[in-house]
Structure formats: C-alpha cells, structure tokens
Design an enzyme around this catalytic site. Sequence first.
Site, PDB file in Angstrom:
ATOM      1  CE  LYS A  52      -3.792  -2.414   1.976  1.00 20.48           C
ATOM      2  NZ  LYS A  52      -4.527  -2.957   3.584  1.00 20.48           N
ATOM      3  CD  GLN A  96      -3.576  -4.694   6.431  1.00 18.63           C
ATOM      4  OE1 GLN A  96      -3.700  -3.829   5.747  1.00 18.63           O
ATOM      5  NE2 GLN A  96      -3.981  -6.002   5.871  1.00 18.63           N
ATOM      6  CG  ASP A 119      -9.717  -0.502   4.849  1.00 17.06           C
ATOM      7  OD1 ASP A 119      -9.505  -1.106   3.685  1.00 17.06           O
ATOM      8  OD2 ASP A 119      -9.175  -0.582   5.868  1.00 17.06           O
TER       9      ASP A 119
HETATM   10  N1  GUN Z   1      -6.954  -7.322   5.924  1.00 25.14           N
HETATM   11  C1  GUN Z   1      -7.161  -8.033   4.822  1.00 25.14           C
HETATM   12  N2  GUN Z   1      -7.899  -7.269   3.856  1.00 25.14           N
HETATM   13  C2  GUN Z   1      -7.843  -6.082   4.510  1.00 25.14           C
HETATM   14  C3  GUN Z   1      -8.357  -4.745   4.143  1.00 25.14           C
HETATM   15  O1  GUN Z   1      -8.704  -4.593   2.882  1.00 25.14           O
HETATM   16  N3  GUN Z   1      -8.037  -3.703   4.868  1.00 25.14           N
HETATM   17  C4  GUN Z   1      -7.594  -3.972   6.156  1.00 25.14           C
HETATM   18  N4  GUN Z   1      -7.488  -2.808   6.762  1.00 25.14           N
HETATM   19  N5  GUN Z   1      -7.144  -5.034   6.267  1.00 25.14           N
HETATM   20  C5  GUN Z   1      -7.227  -5.973   5.634  1.00 25.14           C
END
Ligand code: GUN
Length: 293
Positions: A52, A96, A119
């Site tokens: 990211k 995350q 998200d």
């Molecule tokens: N863990 C797995 N996929 C995601 C996501 O799309 N966002 C976040 N914050 N954590 C994740």
Amino acid sequence: MEIIDGKKVASELKLELKKQVAEMIENDIPAPHLAAILVGDDPASHTYVNSKEKDCREVGFISSLYKHPEKITERELFEIIDYINNDEEIDGLIVQLPLPKHISESKVIQRINPAKDVDGFHPLNVGKMLKGLPTYLPATPYGIMQLIERYDIDTEGKNCVVLGRSDIVGTPMSILLSRKTNPGNCTVTLCHSRTKDLKKIAAEADILIAAIGSPGFVTADMVKKDAVVIDVGIHRVPAPEKASGFKLVGDVQFAEVAKKCSYITPVPGGVGPMTRAGLLQNTFIAAKKEIYS
Ligand code: GUN
C-alpha cells in the site's frame, strides 16, 4: 474465453490518479495522504501494508505508517486513531486487519472517523452502501465492480453466486450486485460454510464470485459453461519447480475452469491489483471531500 486483466486496468486507474495528483500539486493543493496502522508482526499484514505504501508513492500520494507491537492495548490504539482522526493533513486511515485477539476489531473500526474510513468498513459507510448512497466501497468489491464495468459484462437479471460471506468481500459483493444499478440487478445467492449443496448452486451461476479462502476450491464441475468467474482468493502454495519455492494460486482451479467459462480473473493479476487501486481511489475521494465535506 477472455482473461480479465486486472493488472492492466489497475495500471490505467493509477495513471489517471497520478495525473490528477500532479494537477493538485500544480494548484498548491496537498497530495492525498493515507495513514496505515499496523499492529504486531503478521508477515502477510506487513507485506500488504508495504504494498500500500509503494502504491501511494507510485501515484504521488503521501503515506504514513504507524507500527505498533502486538502488546499495544486497545486504549492506546484508540488514542492513536483519535490523533489521526483529528489530524487535518491526513485524508484516509486504515487499520490493517487482523488485529491481536485482545483488541476488538469492531470497536477499532467504529473509532475511525467515517470521513477517513477509506476501507469502507465503518458501520455508517456500510449503511450508506446498503442504501445506495455515495460512500467508500470496500476496496475489493469496488475493484470487482469496476472490472465488470470495464469488460462490459452484462449483469442484468443474471444469476450470481457469491462463495463466502466475509464483511470485506462476500457480503458487500452480494449487496452491490443485487442493487438496482448497472452493474447490478443480479439475482444473488450468498453461499457459506453452512450452505447445503454448494457445488450444485455454484454450477447454476452466470457470475461466480469465489471468495471462500480455500486454494483451488472451485473445480470445473462447479462452473456452468460460459459463466463469468471472479477469483478473489490469493494463497501461497509450495512449488519446488520455482526458484522462490512457492507460487500464488486463487480459490479457483484456473487451468480447468478457464476452458469452460466466458471470462475469468487470473491469480495473480486479476482482483488483487484492483483491490490496491480501489484503496487509492477511495483515498483520492477522501482528499477531495466528495462524500463528507
Ligand atoms: N486485511 C485483509 N484485507 C484487508 C483490507 O482490505 N483492509 C484492512 N484494513 N485490513 C485487511
């Protein structure tokens, strides 16, 4: 059969974002700023967060990473979220997942300012999605909807089967495809671990979304001829023939299913890059204050 090239579409979307960021900077508007909180040392989470950050650099966004040890308390994590919520220079915040067991993911998500919840996990944003109001769509469903649109796949009145009911993928996908929109207007069946005759139901799908989290789960006998197959899974499996010793596979047995369907997303290079692009798009929308002014 046509392969849906998520990597290519994601590159185009990123190029578009990069141009728009350059314009913002020319006009003395700060570049979008994404903050990520990472707790503990789960290797997959570290890889995701690093990707990211790399994506942000690629399009000219600012990114900040807040790394914390596994033992951080829920209260301490809330304080960091509150701090970022109040920082006017930060447009988007992701925490995350998964989080350590002593921290409530639900409470953490609810602590995030909905205006910064890129998200799309906050209940307010989920509610907006359900009502068809402008909001941040969770990145994977957002990416899949854009692939369906770009490839001009007809969804109207189609039978769509979603395998997996996660908050992040399966549930939002089932909502988005059943809405009165284009893409949308599908008759959706959401299958999960308690579903009876899952194979039979999957084999009736015009559009099959595999988000079950099990490598190679979908075999050719579970797919109707000329179906559209979207593979959300991504798994590292041993591959002694590769220099790295592993390869990436999805939830779908690609080789055998590809022979039978009309469209298919590969792994890697299908949904994954679109998920990453979706997060960038949401951060851009947050910076432009398009949803919460
Ligand atoms: N863990 C797995 N996929 C995601 C996501 O799309 N966002 C976040 N914050 N954590 C994740």
